[in-house]
Design a protein around this motif. Structure first.
Motif, PDB file in Angstrom:
ATOM      1  N   GLU A  96       0.837  -1.204   0.000  1.00  0.00           N
ATOM      2  CA  GLU A  96       0.000   0.000   0.000  1.00  0.00           C
ATOM      3  C   GLU A  96       0.875   1.259   0.000  1.00  0.00           C
ATOM      4  OE1 GLU A  96      -3.267   2.235  -0.373  1.00  0.00           O
ATOM      5  OE2 GLU A  96      -3.186   0.045  -0.469  1.00  0.00           O
ATOM      6  N   MET A  97       1.951   1.246   0.775  1.00  0.00           N
ATOM      7  CA  MET A  97       2.853   2.393   0.809  1.00  0.00           C
ATOM      8  C   MET A  97       3.501   2.612  -0.560  1.00  0.00           C
ATOM      9  SD  MET A  97       4.475   1.967   4.669  1.00  0.00           S
ATOM     10  CE  MET A  97       6.086   2.306   4.104  1.00  0.00           C
ATOM     11  N   MET A  98       3.868   1.533  -1.233  1.00  0.00           N
ATOM     12  CA  MET A  98       4.471   1.656  -2.560  1.00  0.00           C
ATOM     13  C   MET A  98       3.463   2.180  -3.582  1.00  0.00           C
ATOM     14  SD  MET A  98       7.614   1.160  -2.442  1.00  0.00           S
ATOM     15  CE  MET A  98       7.920   1.160  -4.188  1.00  0.00           C
ATOM     16  N   ARG A  99       2.207   1.738  -3.486  1.00  0.00           N
ATOM     17  CA  ARG A  99       1.172   2.241  -4.391  1.00  0.00           C
ATOM     18  C   ARG A  99       1.016   3.756  -4.239  1.00  0.00           C
ATOM     19  NH1 ARG A  99      -2.162  -1.544  -2.246  1.00  0.00           N
ATOM     20  NH2 ARG A  99      -1.699  -3.551  -3.148  1.00  0.00           N
ATOM     21  N   LEU A 100       0.970   4.217  -2.999  1.00  0.00           N
ATOM     22  CA  LEU A 100       0.835   5.655  -2.749  1.00  0.00           C
ATOM     23  C   LEU A 100       2.043   6.424  -3.284  1.00  0.00           C
ATOM     24  CD1 LEU A 100      -0.620   5.607   0.861  1.00  0.00           C
ATOM     25  CD2 LEU A 100      -1.827   6.163  -1.253  1.00  0.00           C
ATOM     26  N   LYS A 101       3.219   5.854  -3.094  1.00  0.00           N
ATOM     27  CA  LYS A 101       4.437   6.494  -3.575  1.00  0.00           C
ATOM     28  C   LYS A 101       4.436   6.581  -5.101  1.00  0.00           C
ATOM     29  CE  LYS A 101       9.416   6.068  -2.988  1.00  0.00           C
ATOM     30  NZ  LYS A 101      10.493   5.270  -2.387  1.00  0.00           N
ATOM     31  N   GLN A 102       3.978   5.525  -5.767  1.00  0.00           N
ATOM     32  CA  GLN A 102       3.918   5.526  -7.225  1.00  0.00           C
ATOM     33  C   GLN A 102       2.884   6.523  -7.735  1.00  0.00           C
ATOM     34  OE1 GLN A 102       3.199   1.408  -8.014  1.00  0.00           O
ATOM     35  NE2 GLN A 102       5.381   0.868  -7.978  1.00  0.00           N
ATOM     36  N   GLN A 103       1.761   6.641  -7.019  1.00  0.00           N
ATOM     37  CA  GLN A 103       0.745   7.607  -7.423  1.00  0.00           C
ATOM     38  C   GLN A 103       1.280   9.029  -7.315  1.00  0.00           C
ATOM     39  OE1 GLN A 103      -2.598   6.757  -4.939  1.00  0.00           O
ATOM     40  NE2 GLN A 103      -3.285   5.012  -6.168  1.00  0.00           N
ATOM     41  N   LYS A 104       2.008   9.326  -6.246  1.00  0.00           N
ATOM     42  CA  LYS A 104       2.603  10.655  -6.085  1.00  0.00           C
ATOM     43  C   LYS A 104       3.588  10.940  -7.208  1.00  0.00           C
ATOM     44  CE  LYS A 104       2.514  11.560  -1.132  1.00  0.00           C
ATOM     45  NZ  LYS A 104       3.372  11.746   0.046  1.00  0.00           N
ATOM     46  N   ALA A 105       4.399   9.943  -7.546  1.00  0.00           N
ATOM     47  CA  ALA A 105       5.389  10.122  -8.605  1.00  0.00           C
ATOM     48  C   ALA A 105       4.701  10.340  -9.949  1.00  0.00           C
ATOM     49  CB  ALA A 105       6.320   8.923  -8.677  1.00  0.00           C
ATOM     50  N   ALA A 106       3.608   9.623 -10.188  1.00  0.00           N
ATOM     51  CA  ALA A 106       2.890   9.766 -11.450  1.00  0.00           C
ATOM     52  C   ALA A 106       2.279  11.165 -11.556  1.00  0.00           C
ATOM     53  CB  ALA A 106       1.791   8.706 -11.560  1.00  0.00           C
ATOM     54  N   LYS A 107       1.740  11.679 -10.463  1.00  0.00           N
ATOM     55  CA  LYS A 107       1.186  13.038 -10.467  1.00  0.00           C
ATOM     56  C   LYS A 107       2.290  14.068 -10.730  1.00  0.00           C
ATOM     57  CE  LYS A 107      -2.748  12.216  -7.449  1.00  0.00           C
ATOM     58  NZ  LYS A 107      -3.329  12.497  -6.125  1.00  0.00           N
ATOM     59  N   LYS A 108       3.435  13.841 -10.127  1.00  0.00           N
ATOM     60  CA  LYS A 108       4.539  14.774 -10.273  1.00  0.00           C
ATOM     61  C   LYS A 108       5.054  14.777 -11.712  1.00  0.00           C
ATOM     62  CE  LYS A 108       9.047  15.817  -8.272  1.00  0.00           C
ATOM     63  NZ  LYS A 108      10.072  15.378  -7.343  1.00  0.00           N
ATOM     64  N   ASP A 109       5.063  13.610 -12.355  1.00  0.00           N
ATOM     65  CA  ASP A 109       5.570  13.495 -13.719  1.00  0.00           C
ATOM     66  C   ASP A 109       4.515  13.862 -14.767  1.00  0.00           C
ATOM     67  OD1 ASP A 109       8.020  12.671 -12.818  1.00  0.00           O
ATOM     68  OD2 ASP A 109       7.579  10.541 -13.003  1.00  0.00           O
ATOM     69  N   GLY A 110       3.365  14.245 -14.339  1.00  0.00           N
ATOM     70  CA  GLY A 110       2.342  14.641 -15.278  1.00  0.00           C
ATOM     71  C   GLY A 110       1.377  13.512 -15.627  1.00  0.00           C
ATOM     72  N   GLY A 111       1.358  12.478 -14.831  1.00  0.00           N
ATOM     73  CA  GLY A 111       0.403  11.411 -15.031  1.00  0.00           C
ATOM     74  C   GLY A 111       0.856  10.312 -15.978  1.00  0.00           C
ATOM     75  N   ALA A 112       1.998  10.449 -16.596  1.00  0.00           N
ATOM     76  CA  ALA A 112       2.487   9.410 -17.507  1.00  0.00           C
ATOM     77  C   ALA A 112       3.127   8.292 -16.700  1.00  0.00           C
ATOM     78  CB  ALA A 112       3.513   9.998 -18.459  1.00  0.00           C
ATOM     79  N   PRO A 113       2.719   7.050 -16.923  1.00  0.00           N
ATOM     80  CA  PRO A 113       3.356   5.941 -16.193  1.00  0.00           C
ATOM     81  C   PRO A 113       4.801   5.760 -16.649  1.00  0.00           C
ATOM     82  CG  PRO A 113       1.784   5.101 -17.807  1.00  0.00           C
ATOM     83  CD  PRO A 113       1.676   6.608 -17.817  1.00  0.00           C
TER      84      PRO A 113
END
Length: 67
Positions: free
Chosen positions: A47-64
């Motif tokens: 769950e912590m990794m999912r949240l971290k990945q979501q934050k990173a995706a938002k920061k990068d503009g939503g691109a996986p």
């Protein structure tokens, strides 16, 4: 005043000893994991990794990211 130096040396020695004791602990004995099963730890970490990945995706503009 040599006693001040002795105290500092004893504090340093004790700190090193405490660090060595922490290194030898299994993951279930560490403070953050006490009382948790392996499955519970895996779920929490995922769950912590999912949240971290979501934050990173938002920061990068939503691109996986393509790893």
């Amino acid at each position: 005043m040599t006693r001040g130096n002795q105290r500092e040396l004893a504090r340093a020695k004790n700190a090193k000893k405490q660090q060595e004791n922490k290194k030898g602990q299994s993951s279930s004995q560490k403070d953050g994991n006490k009382g948790m099963t392996l499955e519970a730890r895996k779920h929490r970490d995922a769950e912590m990794m999912r949240l971290k990945q979501q934050k990173a995706a938002k920061k990068d503009g939503g691109a996986p990211s393509a790893n």
